[in-house]
Design an enzyme around this catalytic site. Structure first.
Site, PDB file in Angstrom:
ATOM      1  N   GLU A  82      84.950  -2.744  51.287  1.00  0.00           N
ATOM      2  CA  GLU A  82      85.202  -1.568  51.920  1.00  0.00           C
ATOM      3  C   GLU A  82      86.116  -0.562  51.135  1.00  0.00           C
ATOM      4  OE1 GLU A  82      83.676  -1.250  54.589  1.00  0.00           O
ATOM      5  OE2 GLU A  82      82.970  -3.179  54.507  1.00  0.00           O
ATOM      6  N   HIS A 216      76.290  -0.804  64.544  1.00  0.00           N
ATOM      7  CA  HIS A 216      77.364  -0.070  64.062  1.00  0.00           C
ATOM      8  C   HIS A 216      78.247   0.743  65.040  1.00  0.00           C
ATOM      9  CE1 HIS A 216      78.500   1.159  59.681  1.00  0.00           C
ATOM     10  NE2 HIS A 216      79.076   2.274  60.429  1.00  0.00           N
ATOM     11  N   GLY A 221      85.365  -0.200  60.353  1.00  0.00           N
ATOM     12  CA  GLY A 221      85.345  -1.754  60.270  1.00  0.00           C
ATOM     13  C   GLY A 221      84.359  -2.226  60.562  1.00  0.00           C
ATOM     14  N   ASN A 222      83.091  -1.695  60.737  1.00  0.00           N
ATOM     15  CA  ASN A 222      82.013  -2.423  61.162  1.00  0.00           C
ATOM     16  C   ASN A 222      81.555  -3.566  60.022  1.00  0.00           C
ATOM     17  OD1 ASN A 222      80.776  -0.891  63.567  1.00  0.00           O
ATOM     18  ND2 ASN A 222      81.286   0.726  62.340  1.00  0.00           N
ATOM     19  N   GLY A 226      81.449  -7.283  61.296  1.00  0.00           N
ATOM     20  CA  GLY A 226      80.081  -8.119  61.044  1.00  0.00           C
ATOM     21  C   GLY A 226      80.026  -9.399  60.139  1.00  0.00           C
ATOM     22  N   ARG A 227      80.952  -9.286  59.184  1.00  0.00           N
ATOM     23  CA  ARG A 227      81.036 -10.610  58.359  1.00  0.00           C
ATOM     24  C   ARG A 227      82.011 -11.467  58.980  1.00  0.00           C
ATOM     25  NH1 ARG A 227      81.102  -6.318  54.740  1.00  0.00           N
ATOM     26  NH2 ARG A 227      83.364  -6.063  54.342  1.00  0.00           N
ATOM     27  N   TYR A 259      72.219  -4.709  50.782  1.00  0.00           N
ATOM     28  CA  TYR A 259      71.732  -3.526  51.411  1.00  0.00           C
ATOM     29  C   TYR A 259      70.331  -3.121  51.543  1.00  0.00           C
ATOM     30  CZ  TYR A 259      76.648  -2.134  51.227  1.00  0.00           C
ATOM     31  OH  TYR A 259      77.931  -2.144  51.644  1.00  0.00           O
TER      32      TYR A 259
END
EC number: 2.7.7.108
Length: 387
Positions: A82, A216, A221-222, A226-227, A259
Protein backbone atom coordinates in the site's frame (compact mmCIF):
# COMPACT_ATOMS: atom_id res chain seq x y z
CA UNK A 1 -12.15 -21.35 -18.75
CA UNK A 2 -13.65 -18.09 -20.00
CA UNK A 3 -17.23 -17.57 -18.83
CA UNK A 4 -17.56 -13.98 -19.98
CA UNK A 5 -18.19 -11.00 -17.72
CA UNK A 6 -18.62 -12.14 -14.09
CA UNK A 7 -21.15 -9.51 -13.13
CA UNK A 8 -22.88 -6.49 -14.62
CA UNK A 9 -22.35 -2.75 -14.96
CA UNK A 10 -24.57 -0.02 -13.56
CA UNK A 11 -24.34 3.73 -14.20
CA UNK A 12 -22.74 5.75 -11.40
CA UNK A 13 -21.08 9.08 -10.66
CA UNK A 14 -17.57 9.41 -9.19
CA UNK A 15 -15.77 12.70 -8.75
CA UNK A 16 -18.54 14.41 -10.69
CA UNK A 17 -17.92 12.17 -13.70
CA UNK A 18 -20.35 9.62 -15.13
CA UNK A 19 -18.94 6.08 -15.15
CA UNK A 20 -19.92 2.41 -15.23
CA UNK A 21 -19.56 0.61 -11.88
CA UNK A 22 -19.17 -3.17 -11.71
CA UNK A 23 -21.32 -5.41 -9.51
CA UNK A 24 -19.94 -8.97 -9.30
CA UNK A 25 -22.09 -12.06 -9.74
CA UNK A 26 -22.50 -14.24 -6.62
CA UNK A 27 -20.08 -17.03 -5.81
CA UNK A 28 -19.52 -19.85 -6.59
CA UNK A 29 -18.82 -19.27 -10.30
CA UNK A 30 -21.33 -20.37 -12.93
CA UNK A 31 -20.74 -22.55 -14.80
CA UNK A 32 -18.83 -24.39 -12.03
CA UNK A 33 -15.04 -24.45 -11.79
CA UNK A 34 -13.33 -26.78 -14.24
CA UNK A 35 -10.65 -28.47 -12.13
CA UNK A 36 -8.57 -30.43 -14.63
CA UNK A 37 -5.61 -32.70 -13.82
CA UNK A 38 -3.13 -29.80 -13.97
CA UNK A 39 -5.09 -27.61 -11.54
CA UNK A 40 -5.89 -30.54 -9.25
CA UNK A 41 -2.21 -31.43 -9.07
CA UNK A 42 -1.28 -27.90 -8.06
CA UNK A 43 -4.11 -27.77 -5.48
CA UNK A 44 -2.78 -31.02 -4.01
CA UNK A 45 0.74 -29.55 -3.80
CA UNK A 46 -0.66 -26.50 -2.00
CA UNK A 47 -2.55 -28.65 0.51
CA UNK A 48 0.58 -30.70 1.23
CA UNK A 49 2.54 -27.49 1.80
CA UNK A 50 -0.21 -26.21 4.13
CA UNK A 51 -0.04 -29.47 6.08
CA UNK A 52 3.71 -29.04 6.60
CA UNK A 53 3.14 -25.42 7.57
CA UNK A 54 0.50 -26.32 10.13
CA UNK A 55 2.87 -28.90 11.63
CA UNK A 56 5.18 -26.02 12.64
CA UNK A 57 2.76 -25.34 15.50
CA UNK A 58 3.54 -28.73 17.03
CA UNK A 59 7.13 -29.30 15.88
CA UNK A 60 8.72 -26.06 17.05
CA UNK A 61 9.56 -25.99 20.76
CA UNK A 62 8.27 -22.39 20.97
CA UNK A 63 5.89 -21.90 18.05
CA UNK A 64 4.57 -18.63 19.49
CA UNK A 65 8.04 -17.08 19.15
CA UNK A 66 8.06 -17.84 15.43
CA UNK A 67 4.50 -16.60 15.06
CA UNK A 68 5.36 -13.31 16.79
CA UNK A 69 8.02 -12.34 14.27
CA UNK A 70 6.42 -13.96 11.22
CA UNK A 71 3.17 -12.02 11.74
CA UNK A 72 5.20 -8.82 11.88
CA UNK A 73 7.01 -9.67 8.66
CA UNK A 74 3.62 -10.11 6.96
CA UNK A 75 2.36 -6.82 8.39
CA UNK A 76 5.36 -5.02 6.93
CA UNK A 77 4.99 -6.60 3.48
CA UNK A 78 1.21 -6.13 3.29
CA UNK A 79 1.58 -2.47 4.21
CA UNK A 80 4.46 -1.96 1.77
CA UNK A 81 2.10 -3.00 -1.03
CA UNK A 82 0.00 0.00 0.00
CA UNK A 83 3.04 2.29 -0.16
CA UNK A 84 4.52 2.44 3.34
CA UNK A 85 8.30 2.37 3.76
CA UNK A 86 8.41 0.66 7.15
CA UNK A 87 10.77 -2.28 7.67
CA UNK A 88 10.61 -5.13 10.16
CA UNK A 89 13.23 -3.36 12.27
CA UNK A 90 11.22 -0.11 12.18
CA UNK A 91 8.14 -1.92 13.46
CA UNK A 92 9.99 -3.64 16.30
CA UNK A 93 11.64 -0.37 17.30
CA UNK A 94 8.23 1.33 17.37
CA UNK A 95 6.72 -1.44 19.50
CA UNK A 96 9.59 -0.95 21.93
CA UNK A 97 8.78 2.79 22.02
CA UNK A 98 11.89 3.54 20.04
CA UNK A 99 12.20 5.88 17.08
CA UNK A 100 11.79 4.19 13.68
CA UNK A 101 13.77 5.38 10.68
CA UNK A 102 10.63 6.12 8.64
CA UNK A 103 7.59 8.44 9.08
CA UNK A 104 5.60 7.54 12.18
CA UNK A 105 2.39 7.15 10.13
CA UNK A 106 4.04 4.35 8.15
CA UNK A 107 5.00 2.27 11.15
CA UNK A 108 1.68 2.94 12.92
CA UNK A 109 -0.14 1.48 9.92
CA UNK A 110 1.99 -1.67 10.11
CA UNK A 111 1.43 -1.99 13.86
CA UNK A 112 -2.34 -1.73 13.30
CA UNK A 113 -2.15 -4.64 10.85
CA UNK A 114 -0.62 -6.80 13.60
CA UNK A 115 -3.46 -5.80 15.95
CA UNK A 116 -6.14 -6.49 13.31
CA UNK A 117 -4.82 -9.98 12.59
CA UNK A 118 -4.61 -10.82 16.31
CA UNK A 119 -8.19 -9.59 16.77
CA UNK A 120 -9.43 -11.67 13.84
CA UNK A 121 -7.88 -14.87 15.17
CA UNK A 122 -9.20 -14.14 18.68
CA UNK A 123 -12.76 -13.67 17.38
CA UNK A 124 -12.63 -16.86 15.30
CA UNK A 125 -11.25 -18.80 18.28
CA UNK A 126 -14.23 -17.47 20.30
CA UNK A 127 -16.55 -18.95 17.69
CA UNK A 128 -17.52 -15.81 15.77
CA UNK A 129 -18.20 -16.30 12.04
CA UNK A 130 -16.49 -14.22 9.35
CA UNK A 131 -19.43 -11.84 9.04
CA UNK A 132 -20.16 -8.11 8.85
CA UNK A 133 -19.42 -7.49 12.53
CA UNK A 134 -16.00 -9.16 12.35
CA UNK A 135 -15.18 -7.48 9.04
CA UNK A 136 -15.88 -3.99 10.38
CA UNK A 137 -14.04 -4.76 13.63
CA UNK A 138 -10.99 -5.79 11.59
CA UNK A 139 -11.16 -2.62 9.55
CA UNK A 140 -11.53 -0.46 12.66
CA UNK A 141 -8.44 -2.07 14.22
CA UNK A 142 -6.54 -1.66 10.97
CA UNK A 143 -7.36 2.04 10.60
CA UNK A 144 -7.23 3.12 14.23
CA UNK A 145 -4.07 5.24 13.86
CA UNK A 146 -1.72 6.53 11.20
CA UNK A 147 -3.20 7.82 7.94
CA UNK A 148 -6.26 5.59 8.17
CA UNK A 149 -7.84 7.40 11.09
CA UNK A 150 -9.62 9.82 8.73
CA UNK A 151 -10.80 7.09 6.33
CA UNK A 152 -14.03 6.04 8.12
CA UNK A 153 -12.65 3.16 10.25
CA UNK A 154 -15.12 0.28 10.55
CA UNK A 155 -17.61 1.75 8.06
CA UNK A 156 -18.45 0.88 4.47
CA UNK A 157 -17.74 3.74 2.11
CA UNK A 158 -20.56 6.15 1.33
CA UNK A 159 -19.38 7.31 -2.06
CA UNK A 160 -18.26 5.92 -5.41
CA UNK A 161 -14.53 5.27 -5.82
CA UNK A 162 -12.44 4.10 -8.75
CA UNK A 163 -9.10 2.32 -9.19
CA UNK A 164 -6.44 3.48 -11.65
CA UNK A 165 -6.63 6.54 -13.86
CA UNK A 166 -7.14 10.17 -12.87
CA UNK A 167 -10.83 10.15 -13.84
CA UNK A 168 -13.52 7.58 -13.12
CA UNK A 169 -14.47 7.25 -16.79
CA UNK A 170 -10.86 6.30 -17.59
CA UNK A 171 -10.33 4.03 -14.58
CA UNK A 172 -8.90 0.52 -14.71
CA UNK A 173 -11.79 -0.62 -12.55
CA UNK A 174 -14.82 0.95 -10.85
CA UNK A 175 -16.21 -1.13 -7.91
CA UNK A 176 -19.90 -1.23 -6.92
CA UNK A 177 -21.73 1.96 -5.92
CA UNK A 178 -22.02 2.60 -2.18
CA UNK A 179 -25.71 1.69 -2.07
CA UNK A 180 -24.92 -1.80 -3.40
CA UNK A 181 -22.21 -2.67 -0.85
CA UNK A 182 -24.42 -4.15 1.86
CA UNK A 183 -26.04 -6.58 -0.59
CA UNK A 184 -22.69 -7.48 -2.21
CA UNK A 185 -21.09 -8.25 1.15
CA UNK A 186 -24.15 -10.17 2.37
CA UNK A 187 -23.91 -12.52 -0.61
CA UNK A 188 -20.16 -12.98 -0.12
CA UNK A 189 -20.65 -13.56 3.61
CA UNK A 190 -23.03 -16.43 2.88
CA UNK A 191 -20.48 -18.02 0.56
CA UNK A 192 -17.68 -17.70 3.14
CA UNK A 193 -19.91 -19.39 5.72
CA UNK A 194 -20.80 -22.30 3.38
CA UNK A 195 -24.36 -21.21 2.61
CA UNK A 196 -26.18 -22.75 0.87
CA UNK A 197 -23.42 -25.33 0.29
CA UNK A 198 -19.86 -25.95 1.47
CA UNK A 199 -16.80 -25.03 -0.60
CA UNK A 200 -13.31 -26.50 -0.18
CA UNK A 201 -11.56 -24.05 2.21
CA UNK A 202 -8.53 -23.40 -0.03
CA UNK A 203 -10.73 -22.70 -3.05
CA UNK A 204 -13.04 -20.63 -0.85
CA UNK A 205 -10.13 -18.45 0.33
CA UNK A 206 -9.01 -17.94 -3.28
CA UNK A 207 -12.45 -16.98 -4.61
CA UNK A 208 -13.43 -14.87 -1.60
CA UNK A 209 -10.23 -12.82 -1.88
CA UNK A 210 -11.03 -11.83 -5.47
CA UNK A 211 -14.66 -11.08 -4.63
CA UNK A 212 -13.72 -8.89 -1.68
CA UNK A 213 -11.19 -6.93 -3.74
CA UNK A 214 -13.86 -6.47 -6.40
CA UNK A 215 -16.49 -5.22 -3.92
CA UNK A 216 -13.91 -2.84 -2.39
CA UNK A 217 -16.25 -1.88 0.48
CA UNK A 218 -14.04 0.56 2.41
CA UNK A 219 -12.58 3.96 1.65
CA UNK A 220 -9.09 2.65 2.39
CA UNK A 221 -7.43 -0.55 3.61
CA UNK A 222 -9.30 -2.92 1.25
CA UNK A 223 -6.10 -4.63 0.08
CA UNK A 224 -4.93 -5.32 3.62
CA UNK A 225 -8.33 -6.59 4.78
CA UNK A 226 -8.57 -8.75 1.66
CA UNK A 227 -5.20 -10.32 2.38
CA UNK A 228 -6.15 -10.82 6.06
CA UNK A 229 -9.21 -12.79 5.02
CA UNK A 230 -7.07 -15.55 3.47
CA UNK A 231 -5.44 -16.91 6.68
CA UNK A 232 -8.61 -16.20 8.68
CA UNK A 233 -10.73 -18.36 6.34
CA UNK A 234 -8.19 -21.19 6.62
CA UNK A 235 -8.04 -20.92 10.42
CA UNK A 236 -11.85 -20.83 10.66
CA UNK A 237 -12.01 -24.00 8.50
CA UNK A 238 -9.42 -25.80 10.64
CA UNK A 239 -6.92 -26.09 7.78
CA UNK A 240 -4.44 -24.09 9.87
CA UNK A 241 -4.37 -23.95 13.66
CA UNK A 242 -2.38 -20.68 13.59
CA UNK A 243 -2.55 -17.84 11.03
CA UNK A 244 0.78 -18.70 9.45
CA UNK A 245 0.00 -18.27 5.73
CA UNK A 246 0.79 -14.79 4.47
CA UNK A 247 0.83 -14.22 0.73
CA UNK A 248 1.88 -10.55 0.66
CA UNK A 249 5.52 -11.31 -0.25
CA UNK A 250 4.40 -13.43 -3.23
CA UNK A 251 1.76 -10.93 -4.32
CA UNK A 252 4.28 -8.08 -4.13
CA UNK A 253 6.92 -10.06 -6.02
CA UNK A 254 4.40 -10.91 -8.78
CA UNK A 255 2.39 -7.74 -8.50
CA UNK A 256 1.63 -7.26 -12.19
CA UNK A 257 0.43 -10.84 -12.63
CA UNK A 258 -1.67 -10.55 -9.47
CA UNK A 259 -3.58 -7.50 -10.75
CA UNK A 260 -3.92 -8.99 -14.22
CA UNK A 261 -5.44 -12.20 -12.85
CA UNK A 262 -7.96 -10.25 -10.73
CA UNK A 263 -9.04 -8.19 -13.73
CA UNK A 264 -9.14 -11.25 -15.97
CA UNK A 265 -11.64 -12.90 -13.61
CA UNK A 266 -13.93 -9.85 -13.78
CA UNK A 267 -13.79 -9.41 -17.54
CA UNK A 268 -13.59 -12.99 -18.83
CA UNK A 269 -14.63 -15.22 -15.92
CA UNK A 270 -11.34 -17.14 -16.00
CA UNK A 271 -11.36 -18.26 -12.37
CA UNK A 272 -9.15 -21.24 -13.16
CA UNK A 273 -6.13 -19.08 -14.14
CA UNK A 274 -6.55 -17.15 -10.89
CA UNK A 275 -6.73 -20.41 -8.94
CA UNK A 276 -3.49 -21.65 -10.54
CA UNK A 277 -1.75 -18.43 -9.51
CA UNK A 278 -3.26 -18.54 -6.01
CA UNK A 279 -2.36 -22.15 -5.19
CA UNK A 280 1.18 -21.58 -6.50
CA UNK A 281 1.37 -18.60 -4.12
CA UNK A 282 0.23 -20.84 -1.26
CA UNK A 283 2.74 -23.58 -2.10
CA UNK A 284 5.69 -21.18 -2.44
CA UNK A 285 4.78 -19.17 0.67
CA UNK A 286 4.08 -22.15 2.92
CA UNK A 287 7.28 -23.89 1.79
CA UNK A 288 9.33 -20.76 2.50
CA UNK A 289 7.72 -20.36 5.93
CA UNK A 290 8.59 -23.93 6.86
CA UNK A 291 12.19 -23.37 5.72
CA UNK A 292 12.35 -20.12 7.72
CA UNK A 293 11.12 -21.92 10.84
CA UNK A 294 13.68 -24.68 10.31
CA UNK A 295 16.50 -22.15 9.97
CA UNK A 296 15.42 -20.22 13.07
CA UNK A 297 15.21 -23.43 15.06
CA UNK A 298 18.70 -24.40 13.93
CA UNK A 299 19.98 -20.90 14.69
CA UNK A 300 18.67 -21.07 18.24
CA UNK A 301 20.28 -24.47 18.79
CA UNK A 302 23.67 -23.32 17.41
CA UNK A 303 23.67 -20.08 19.38
CA UNK A 304 22.70 -21.78 22.63
CA UNK A 305 25.72 -24.05 22.18
CA UNK A 306 27.84 -20.97 21.50
CA UNK A 307 26.66 -19.45 24.79
CA UNK A 308 28.11 -22.39 26.72
CA UNK A 309 31.61 -21.19 25.72
CA UNK A 310 31.20 -17.89 27.58
CA UNK A 311 32.36 -19.17 30.97
CA UNK A 312 30.68 -17.54 33.94
CA UNK A 313 28.42 -15.52 31.64
CA UNK A 314 27.07 -18.66 29.93
CA UNK A 315 23.88 -19.06 31.96
CA UNK A 316 23.01 -15.36 31.80
CA UNK A 317 23.78 -15.23 28.08
CA UNK A 318 21.37 -18.09 27.41
CA UNK A 319 18.63 -16.26 29.31
CA UNK A 320 19.26 -13.11 27.25
CA UNK A 321 19.30 -15.15 24.03
CA UNK A 322 15.88 -16.58 24.90
CA UNK A 323 14.53 -13.03 25.16
CA UNK A 324 16.14 -12.01 21.86
CA UNK A 325 14.58 -15.01 20.17
CA UNK A 326 11.20 -13.57 21.15
CA UNK A 327 12.11 -9.90 20.67
CA UNK A 328 14.93 -9.67 18.09
CA UNK A 329 15.22 -5.92 18.68
CA UNK A 330 15.37 -4.92 22.33
CA UNK A 331 16.86 -2.36 24.70
CA UNK A 332 18.58 -3.07 28.01
CA UNK A 333 15.44 -2.28 30.03
CA UNK A 334 13.40 -4.84 28.06
CA UNK A 335 16.11 -7.48 28.36
CA UNK A 336 16.31 -6.90 32.12
CA UNK A 337 12.53 -7.11 32.53
CA UNK A 338 12.15 -10.27 30.41
CA UNK A 339 15.24 -12.14 31.62
CA UNK A 340 15.04 -11.29 35.32
CA UNK A 341 18.76 -10.39 35.31
CA UNK A 342 20.29 -7.18 36.61
CA UNK A 343 21.06 -4.30 34.25
CA UNK A 344 24.77 -4.74 34.96
CA UNK A 345 24.68 -8.42 33.98
CA UNK A 346 22.64 -7.79 30.84
CA UNK A 347 25.07 -5.00 29.88
CA UNK A 348 28.02 -7.38 30.20
CA UNK A 349 26.25 -10.04 28.13
CA UNK A 350 25.39 -7.60 25.34
CA UNK A 351 28.94 -6.24 25.27
CA UNK A 352 30.20 -9.80 24.87
CA UNK A 353 27.63 -10.74 22.21
CA UNK A 354 28.52 -7.59 20.24
CA UNK A 355 32.22 -8.47 20.04
CA UNK A 356 33.53 -9.46 16.56
CA UNK A 357 34.46 -12.95 17.73
CA UNK A 358 30.85 -13.56 18.84
CA UNK A 359 28.97 -11.19 16.52
CA UNK A 360 25.46 -12.19 17.53
CA UNK A 361 24.00 -8.74 18.08
CA UNK A 362 24.55 -5.21 16.80
CA UNK A 363 23.96 -1.98 18.72
CA UNK A 364 21.73 0.34 16.63
CA UNK A 365 21.92 3.79 18.24
CA UNK A 366 25.64 4.43 18.69
CA UNK A 367 24.80 6.00 22.05
CA UNK A 368 26.12 5.27 25.53
CA UNK A 369 22.64 5.44 27.06
CA UNK A 370 19.32 3.94 25.97
CA UNK A 371 21.10 1.49 23.73
CA UNK A 372 19.10 -0.76 21.40
CA UNK A 373 20.36 -4.12 20.13
CA UNK A 374 19.36 -6.16 17.10
CA UNK A 375 19.70 -9.94 16.85
CA UNK A 376 21.00 -9.56 13.31
CA UNK A 377 21.18 -13.16 12.08
CA UNK A 378 17.61 -13.80 13.22
CA UNK A 379 16.33 -10.73 11.36
CA UNK A 380 18.30 -11.67 8.23
CA UNK A 381 16.62 -15.09 8.17
CA UNK A 382 13.17 -13.51 8.56
CA UNK A 383 13.89 -11.08 5.72
CA UNK A 384 14.74 -13.82 3.23
CA UNK A 385 12.45 -13.81 0.18
CA UNK A 386 11.53 -10.20 0.92
CA UNK A 387 11.79 -8.07 -2.23
Amino acid sequence: MERGLTGHYVPSIAGGVACQAFIPAPLPPAPPLQIDAKLQGRISQAMLALGRLDAISTLLPDAHLFLYSYVRKEAVMSSQIEGTQSSLSDLMLYEMEGIPGVPMDDVQEVSCYVSALALGVERITEGHPIAFRLLTELHQALMTSGRGINKSPGEFRKNQVWIGGHRADEATFVPPPAQELADCWSVLERFINDLPEATDPLIKAALAHVQFETIHPFMDGNGRVGRLLIPLILVAAGVLSQPLLYLSVFFKKHRQTYYERLQQVRLTGDWESWLLFFVDAVTATATQAVETARQLNQLRSEHRKQMSDLGRLAGSAQQVLDVLFELPIANIATLVERSGLTAATVGKVMERLSQPETDLVRELTGQKRNRVFAYTTYIEILNQETP
